[in-house]
Scaffold this motif. Sequence first.
Motif, PDB file in Angstrom:
ATOM      1  N   LEU A 177       0.835  -1.195   0.000  1.00 43.64           N
ATOM      2  CA  LEU A 177       0.000   0.000   0.000  1.00 43.64           C
ATOM      3  C   LEU A 177       0.871   1.246   0.000  1.00 43.64           C
ATOM      4  O   LEU A 177       1.808   1.364   0.800  1.00 43.64           O
ATOM      5  CB  LEU A 177      -0.909   0.001   1.230  1.00 43.64           C
ATOM      6  CG  LEU A 177      -1.856  -1.203   1.367  1.00 43.64           C
ATOM      7  CD1 LEU A 177      -2.632  -1.110   2.668  1.00 43.64           C
ATOM      8  CD2 LEU A 177      -2.805  -1.290   0.173  1.00 43.64           C
ATOM      9  N   SER A 178       0.562   2.159  -0.904  1.00 46.41           N
ATOM     10  CA  SER A 178       1.287   3.425  -0.958  1.00 46.41           C
ATOM     11  C   SER A 178       0.556   4.439  -0.088  1.00 46.41           C
ATOM     12  O   SER A 178      -0.664   4.613  -0.194  1.00 46.41           O
ATOM     13  CB  SER A 178       1.369   3.920  -2.402  1.00 46.41           C
ATOM     14  OG  SER A 178       2.098   5.135  -2.464  1.00 46.41           O
ATOM     15  N   SER A 179       1.299   5.081   0.815  1.00 46.77           N
ATOM     16  CA  SER A 179       0.715   6.047   1.735  1.00 46.77           C
ATOM     17  C   SER A 179       1.613   7.264   1.831  1.00 46.77           C
ATOM     18  O   SER A 179       2.818   7.191   1.559  1.00 46.77           O
ATOM     19  CB  SER A 179       0.548   5.428   3.125  1.00 46.77           C
ATOM     20  OG  SER A 179      -0.222   4.258   3.089  1.00 46.77           O
ATOM     21  N   ARG A 180       1.006   8.357   2.255  1.00 50.36           N
ATOM     22  CA  ARG A 180       1.781   9.568   2.490  1.00 50.36           C
ATOM     23  C   ARG A 180       1.903   9.800   3.983  1.00 50.36           C
ATOM     24  O   ARG A 180       0.988   9.517   4.757  1.00 50.36           O
ATOM     25  CB  ARG A 180       1.129  10.776   1.819  1.00 50.36           C
ATOM     26  CG  ARG A 180       1.269  10.754   0.298  1.00 50.36           C
ATOM     27  CD  ARG A 180       1.117  12.145  -0.316  1.00 50.36           C
ATOM     28  NE  ARG A 180       1.449  12.112  -1.725  1.00 50.36           N
ATOM     29  CZ  ARG A 180       2.682  12.241  -2.206  1.00 50.36           C
ATOM     30  NH1 ARG A 180       3.696  12.415  -1.380  1.00 50.36           N
ATOM     31  NH2 ARG A 180       2.904  12.203  -3.507  1.00 50.36           N
ATOM     32  N   SER A 182       1.706  11.686   7.281  1.00 48.75           N
ATOM     33  CA  SER A 182       0.836  12.759   7.744  1.00 48.75           C
ATOM     34  C   SER A 182       1.289  13.231   9.116  1.00 48.75           C
ATOM     35  O   SER A 182       2.318  12.798   9.639  1.00 48.75           O
ATOM     36  CB  SER A 182      -0.615  12.271   7.800  1.00 48.75           C
ATOM     37  OG  SER A 182      -0.744  11.210   8.732  1.00 48.75           O
ATOM     38  N   SER A 209       6.225   9.859   0.468  1.00 50.84           N
ATOM     39  CA  SER A 209       5.425   8.686   0.129  1.00 50.84           C
ATOM     40  C   SER A 209       6.190   7.416   0.488  1.00 50.84           C
ATOM     41  O   SER A 209       7.375   7.275   0.159  1.00 50.84           O
ATOM     42  CB  SER A 209       5.094   8.690  -1.367  1.00 50.84           C
ATOM     43  OG  SER A 209       4.328   7.554  -1.709  1.00 50.84           O
ATOM     44  N   THR A 211       5.761   2.905   0.991  1.00 50.90           N
ATOM     45  CA  THR A 211       4.989   1.707   0.666  1.00 50.90           C
ATOM     46  C   THR A 211       5.059   0.749   1.838  1.00 50.90           C
ATOM     47  O   THR A 211       6.152   0.494   2.367  1.00 50.90           O
ATOM     48  CB  THR A 211       5.538   1.019  -0.600  1.00 50.90           C
ATOM     49  OG1 THR A 211       5.498   1.937  -1.692  1.00 50.90           O
ATOM     50  CG2 THR A 211       4.711  -0.198  -0.956  1.00 50.90           C
ATOM     51  N   THR A 212       3.929   0.230   2.269  1.00 48.69           N
ATOM     52  CA  THR A 212       3.897  -0.667   3.422  1.00 48.69           C
ATOM     53  C   THR A 212       3.505  -2.075   2.976  1.00 48.69           C
ATOM     54  O   THR A 212       2.740  -2.258   2.035  1.00 48.69           O
ATOM     55  CB  THR A 212       2.908  -0.175   4.483  1.00 48.69           C
ATOM     56  OG1 THR A 212       1.602  -0.055   3.908  1.00 48.69           O
ATOM     57  CG2 THR A 212       3.338   1.192   5.015  1.00 48.69           C
ATOM     58  N   ARG A 239       1.456   3.139  12.386  1.00 46.58           N
ATOM     59  CA  ARG A 239       0.443   3.138  11.356  1.00 46.58           C
ATOM     60  C   ARG A 239      -0.345   4.451  11.298  1.00 46.58           C
ATOM     61  O   ARG A 239      -0.746   4.925  10.234  1.00 46.58           O
ATOM     62  CB  ARG A 239      -0.518   1.967  11.578  1.00 46.58           C
ATOM     63  CG  ARG A 239      -1.528   1.703  10.485  1.00 46.58           C
ATOM     64  CD  ARG A 239      -2.649   0.815  10.990  1.00 46.58           C
ATOM     65  NE  ARG A 239      -2.165  -0.469  11.454  1.00 46.58           N
ATOM     66  CZ  ARG A 239      -2.340  -1.599  10.781  1.00 46.58           C
ATOM     67  NH1 ARG A 239      -2.972  -1.600   9.633  1.00 46.58           N
ATOM     68  NH2 ARG A 239      -1.897  -2.754  11.259  1.00 46.58           N
ATOM     69  N   LEU A 242       0.361   7.512   8.862  1.00 45.66           N
ATOM     70  CA  LEU A 242       0.248   7.366   7.410  1.00 45.66           C
ATOM     71  C   LEU A 242      -1.198   7.590   6.977  1.00 45.66           C
ATOM     72  O   LEU A 242      -2.141   7.188   7.653  1.00 45.66           O
ATOM     73  CB  LEU A 242       0.700   5.972   6.972  1.00 45.66           C
ATOM     74  CG  LEU A 242       2.150   5.589   7.319  1.00 45.66           C
ATOM     75  CD1 LEU A 242       2.453   4.190   6.810  1.00 45.66           C
ATOM     76  CD2 LEU A 242       3.139   6.610   6.765  1.00 45.66           C
ATOM     77  N   ALA A 243      -1.347   8.258   5.841  1.00 44.32           N
ATOM     78  CA  ALA A 243      -2.670   8.516   5.265  1.00 44.32           C
ATOM     79  C   ALA A 243      -2.723   7.928   3.860  1.00 44.32           C
ATOM     80  O   ALA A 243      -1.716   7.936   3.142  1.00 44.32           O
ATOM     81  CB  ALA A 243      -2.949  10.019   5.230  1.00 44.32           C
ATOM     82  N   ASP A 244      -3.890   7.433   3.466  1.00 45.01           N
ATOM     83  CA  ASP A 244      -4.052   6.884   2.119  1.00 45.01           C
ATOM     84  C   ASP A 244      -3.920   7.951   1.056  1.00 45.01           C
ATOM     85  O   ASP A 244      -4.233   9.105   1.298  1.00 45.01           O
ATOM     86  CB  ASP A 244      -5.414   6.184   1.991  1.00 45.01           C
ATOM     87  CG  ASP A 244      -5.502   4.998   2.947  1.00 45.01           C
ATOM     88  OD1 ASP A 244      -4.456   4.447   3.290  1.00 45.01           O
ATOM     89  OD2 ASP A 244      -6.646   4.648   3.299  1.00 45.01           O
TER      90      ASP A 244
END
Length: 244
Positions: A177-180, A182, A209, A211-212, A239, A242-244
């Motif tokens: 999952l790619s997340s930014r 926050s 950005s 990736t998890t 966790r 991180l934001a979607d």
Amino acid sequence: MSNIHINTLTIAILLAPPLAFAVAPDGKTMIDSRHGKVEVIAGGEAADILLAGTKIATVGAGSAALYPIASTTGPDYIVVRTSRPVAGCKHAFLLLALSDEAPSMSKEFGSCRELAGAAMSGAEPVVHLSNRADPQAGVESYRWQGSEVVMAFESPSLCSAAGFLAQKHAQPLPAPLSSRVSGSGRLQFLSAPDPACAMPGVFVVPGDSVTTSLASGPFVYANYTNPKSGRKVQGWVPRDRLAD
């Protein structure tokens, strides 16, 4: 451009789980388990281990201390640290398992070492021992196998051992999952899912950005690639940053 800074990138032997492995700094001679009170009765050259007032084992040591391993399912496990009045080689260890069946005690292990931590790794207990006389010797991690507790692996540090176990038992995410990032301030990378295991100088900042791929409790295993240099880093992060 990312502001990740890597002063010392010891990608922290990340083959080498949570520092829920930490045990109380001081052992006790009496603790309550789900299967009754466990206590140590010392007497001269031997110490008795009692469960609910009944002797279940005798260890050849002047005294012993008890360290429970946190577990919510399966047996209760207790590390028994024996102490002898011997210069230079004072301690040895045993593991006690308590369940609805008869209690069982392992053979002695880890002579001359110190308790660094213990925790459940999946369904089995793991005990980490260090060598106070030689800090460079690393941490030995032991697990129960049959009637004996055997050394499973050796790590340069407790965080490295925890990181190895975390990756072994972490929950895979359905897909990377790619997340930014926050929130505010730097997001520190950790070599194990515990704030005590910071990787010095390795962090990302809000807007970067990542990736998890794995999850362990409130932490995820993240990968970051610097868009300018192409340098990659990996580690555990909370966790909730991180934001979607």
